[in-house]
Each structure stands twice: as C-alpha cells, then as structure tokens.
Design a protein around this motif. Structure first.
Motif, short mmCIF file in Angstrom:
data_model
loop_
_atom_site.label_atom_id
_atom_site.label_comp_id
_atom_site.label_asym_id
_atom_site.label_seq_id
_atom_site.Cartn_x
_atom_site.Cartn_y
_atom_site.Cartn_z
N ASN A 145 28.73 47.31 29.88
CA ASN A 145 28.36 47.76 28.54
C ASN A 145 28.78 46.71 27.51
O ASN A 145 29.97 46.47 27.32
CB ASN A 145 29.01 49.12 28.26
N GLN A 184 31.58 56.41 27.53
CA GLN A 184 32.93 55.85 27.62
C GLN A 184 33.19 54.90 26.45
O GLN A 184 34.25 54.95 25.82
CB GLN A 184 33.10 55.10 28.95
N ALA A 239 33.98 51.22 30.43
CA ALA A 239 32.58 50.93 30.08
C ALA A 239 32.27 49.44 30.27
O ALA A 239 31.19 49.08 30.76
CB ALA A 239 32.30 51.36 28.65
N GLY A 284 31.09 59.14 34.37
CA GLY A 284 30.87 57.69 34.54
C GLY A 284 29.84 57.08 33.61
O GLY A 284 29.46 55.93 33.81
N ASN A 285 29.38 57.80 32.58
CA ASN A 285 28.40 57.24 31.66
C ASN A 285 29.05 56.17 30.78
O ASN A 285 29.94 56.48 29.97
CB ASN A 285 27.78 58.35 30.81
N ALA A 286 28.63 54.92 30.94
CA ALA A 286 29.26 53.79 30.25
C ALA A 286 29.13 53.90 28.74
O ALA A 286 30.06 53.58 27.99
CB ALA A 286 28.67 52.47 30.74
N ALA A 298 33.56 47.37 32.35
CA ALA A 298 33.46 47.07 33.78
C ALA A 298 32.07 47.40 34.33
O ALA A 298 31.64 46.83 35.33
CB ALA A 298 34.52 47.84 34.56
N GLN A 299 31.36 48.29 33.64
CA GLN A 299 29.99 48.63 34.03
C GLN A 299 28.96 47.75 33.30
O GLN A 299 27.76 47.98 33.42
CB GLN A 299 29.70 50.11 33.71
#
Length: 201
Positions: free
Chosen positions: A92, A60, A87, A55-57, A89-90
């Motif tokens: 980034n 990604q 990414a 899950g690391n943006a 969506a988080q």
C-alpha cells in the motif's frame, strides 16, 4: 445513475454486517468523510478495524491515519506505525509513504533517515506524490542518502507534475543553486522515470 451517498451507505452497511471486507472499509470511509452519514470518527474506526482484521491493506492504512491524527481514538504513534507497517508490507503506497514520515520524524519509532528513504522510495515507485516530494527533501538535505541536488530536483519535478503544491516551489528554489547542465540532467531523469512508470528511478 445519480450519485447517492445515503444509498451507498445503506448497501455498504448490509454487506458489512455480513462480513464483506471491502464494504466494511468503504463504510469506514463514508463515516470518516461524512458522506451519506454524519461524520463520526469512532464509527469509522470501528469499520476500519473490522476490515483491517481481515487483512485489508487500505483499511489498515486508514486505521494508521486515525491513530496518527488521534481521530476517533487516542493519538498513538506506535499503534499508527503498527497499522502502517501491516499495510505497507502488502504494497500500500499511502502506508509506505506514511511509514516513511514516521521514520523521518521519529514518531512511534526511533528516527532513522535511511529507513524513511526506503519507505519513501517504495511509495514513490508507485507514483505516490507525497513520497516523491519527501524523497526530494531527503536528497536535498542529504538525510539517509548522499546529498544530490540532481536527484532532489528530479523528485521535486515529479511531485510537481502530480500537483504537490510545494514541489514546483522547492524545485525552482533548488534550481538557483544548480548549473544548467545539472538542471537538464534532472529534467531528463524525471522524464525517463515517468516513461518507465517510476521503475528504475
């Protein structure tokens, strides 16, 4: 402490092998850029993928770039869009900007200027200079938004302040088609935007 990329790689590798997500992403960056190790896109992809799966943006987003450019993997725009979207969506900003480019150019997705503007705007609000420049283009051309030279000038101005090479050039060319009042309004909008850290631009 003296900067030592080889030593950094050693410690990133030890942490990465224990599943530490940021170390995996950082090791991917080292292989991607050839710092402390021989540049190796396939090895970069390997470490980005491990971090991205956790899950690391940033990983990604970087994996999206690898698919977008065909570095270490077969070029695949749909796969690039998949990773950019995760990414983005988080939050980034780089991924949001790149996703905007994909919609702008119809790479891996159906071309959709309004969707491109949406992603550019989210990235621009975080200070992403490339997205600011691209928003300037969209407003100048009236793609995905109503054509608006004042807004285009403002976004070019902001991109120029962040040292985007063509930001100043495009702003100055556009200014030749604008009235002094329009230019002044665009400059005031750019200043206000910076003062609010790009909120409400």
């Amino acid at each position: 402490m003296t900067q030592d990329y080889k030593e950094a790689v050693k410690w990133y590798r030890l942490s990465s092998e224990q599943g530490h997500v940021r170390a995996q992403k950082n090791l991917g960056v080292m292989y991607h850029n050839g710092k402390g190790v021989t540049q190796d896109y396939k090895e970069a992809v390997k470490w980005y993928r491990l971090a991205a799966a956790q899950g690391n943006a940033s990983a990604q987003s970087n994996l999206g770039v690898m698919y977008d450019n065909g570095e270490g993997v077969t070029q695949d725009y749909k796969e690039a869009v998949k990773w950019y979207r995760l990414a983005a969506a988080q939050g980034n900003a780089s991924a949001q900007s790149n996703l905007g480019v994909m919609y702008d150019n119809g790479k891996g997705v159906t071309q959709d200027y309004k969707e491109a503007v949406k992603w550019y705007r989210l990235a621009a609000a975080q200070g992403n200079a490339s997205a600011q420049f691209n928003l300037g283009v969209m407003y100048k051309e009236g793609q995905g938004v109503t054509q608006d030279y004042i807004s285009a000038h403002m976004w070019y101005n902001l991109a120029s302040a962040a040292s985007v090479a063509d930001g100043a050039k495009n702003r100055d060319l556009l200014a030749k088609e604008m009235t002094p009042w329009q230019i002044e309004k665009a400059q005031n909008m750019a200043r206000a935007c910076q003062e609010k850290n790009f909120n409400e631009c």
